[in-house]
Motif scaffolding. Sequence first.
Motif, PDB file in Angstrom:
ATOM      1  N   ALA A  68       0.806  -1.225   0.000  1.00 27.97           N
ATOM      2  CA  ALA A  68       0.000   0.000   0.000  1.00 27.97           C
ATOM      3  C   ALA A  68       0.835   1.269   0.000  1.00 27.97           C
ATOM      4  N   ASP A  69       1.975   1.274   0.692  1.00 28.12           N
ATOM      5  CA  ASP A  69       2.775   2.495   0.814  1.00 28.12           C
ATOM      6  C   ASP A  69       3.850   2.627  -0.264  1.00 28.12           C
ATOM      7  N   LEU A  70       3.922   1.667  -1.182  1.00 24.04           N
ATOM      8  CA  LEU A  70       4.967   1.666  -2.203  1.00 24.04           C
ATOM      9  C   LEU A  70       4.541   2.477  -3.422  1.00 24.04           C
ATOM     10  N   LEU A 105      11.638   7.234  -4.264  1.00 22.04           N
ATOM     11  CA  LEU A 105      10.426   6.426  -4.322  1.00 22.04           C
ATOM     12  C   LEU A 105      10.699   5.026  -3.781  1.00 22.04           C
ATOM     13  N   ARG A 106       9.793   4.532  -2.952  1.00 23.40           N
ATOM     14  CA  ARG A 106       9.928   3.172  -2.417  1.00 23.40           C
ATOM     15  C   ARG A 106       9.354   2.177  -3.413  1.00 23.40           C
ATOM     16  N   ALA A 178      -1.672   1.986  -2.638  1.00 26.75           N
ATOM     17  CA  ALA A 178      -2.975   2.126  -1.979  1.00 26.75           C
ATOM     18  C   ALA A 178      -3.846   3.153  -2.696  1.00 26.75           C
ATOM     19  N   GLN A 179      -3.257   4.264  -3.119  1.00 25.83           N
ATOM     20  CA  GLN A 179      -4.021   5.294  -3.839  1.00 25.83           C
ATOM     21  C   GLN A 179      -4.503   4.767  -5.184  1.00 25.83           C
ATOM     22  N   LEU A 180      -3.654   4.006  -5.866  1.00 25.00           N
ATOM     23  CA  LEU A 180      -4.067   3.418  -7.140  1.00 25.00           C
ATOM     24  C   LEU A 180      -5.185   2.408  -6.939  1.00 25.00           C
ATOM     25  N   LEU A 181      -5.053   1.561  -5.924  1.00 27.41           N
ATOM     26  CA  LEU A 181      -6.081   0.561  -5.666  1.00 27.41           C
ATOM     27  C   LEU A 181      -7.415   1.223  -5.356  1.00 27.41           C
TER      28      LEU A 181
END
Length: 263
Positions: A68-70, A105-106, A178-181
């Motif tokens: 989610a945070d990647l 970026l992670r 997470a934002q994309l999902l």
Amino acid sequence: MIVLVAPQMGENIGAAARAMLNCGLNELRLVSPRDGWPNERAQAMATGASREIVDRVAVFENTAAAVADLRRVYATTARRRDLLKPAIGPRELAAEIRHCGARGLRAGVLFGPERAGLDNDDVALASHIVHIPLNPEYSSLNLAQAVLLVAHAWFEAEAGNPAAVGGPRSATPLATAAQLLNLFEHLEQELDVSGFLRVVEKRGIMVRNLRSILHRAELREHEVRALHGVVSSLAGRRKDGRPVRRPSRRAAEDPEDGVPGPG
């Protein structure tokens, strides 16, 4: 970072941690390990300093939560997929990850369970497929071996190019997984309501292909927000749930109503 999805054997988790440390990687995440966590066999296999990686493992219930945070997610797979995703090898992956690192970026690499690998829903969370070229007559790899091959490609890239690569960073970061999902689910919800995804047999592949299209766009956070607004507007709803006010054709075309007409 390395993400092992539903790993089946503690020994393979420990061996993967050793392979990671061999190549200078130290962040490991697990998704629903079959035998639970912590795992004595994983700790026994991860001898020496690599045991610290095992001790710091983060465990998640599902893959979406794990990534989610990647900002970038890559999925390793040995099988052809019906997804429209770019396929790269370990060296290209190493360059991609170094480029992400240069921009702050992670990124994470997904590895599937030993028996069957990643399923299509997990692969759909990634922007790229990573394929390790091997003997087509015998391409089966142990989980830790696969982690080692990918990690070593990254290690070689780092050793040969110690300076950071990539152009200037954008002022707006890439969207997180997470934002994309969240955007995907919003779009799919409205497509379900509109009837676009009404054919049950085709829904799965259509959803995965739509997600692949959006992944390839490398959306940034402000672009994701804009697309949420587009989807809501097309669906006739605002953020507060009220209907969108749509101008009538007459109002748009009749200069007498105070709105200039064409020409």
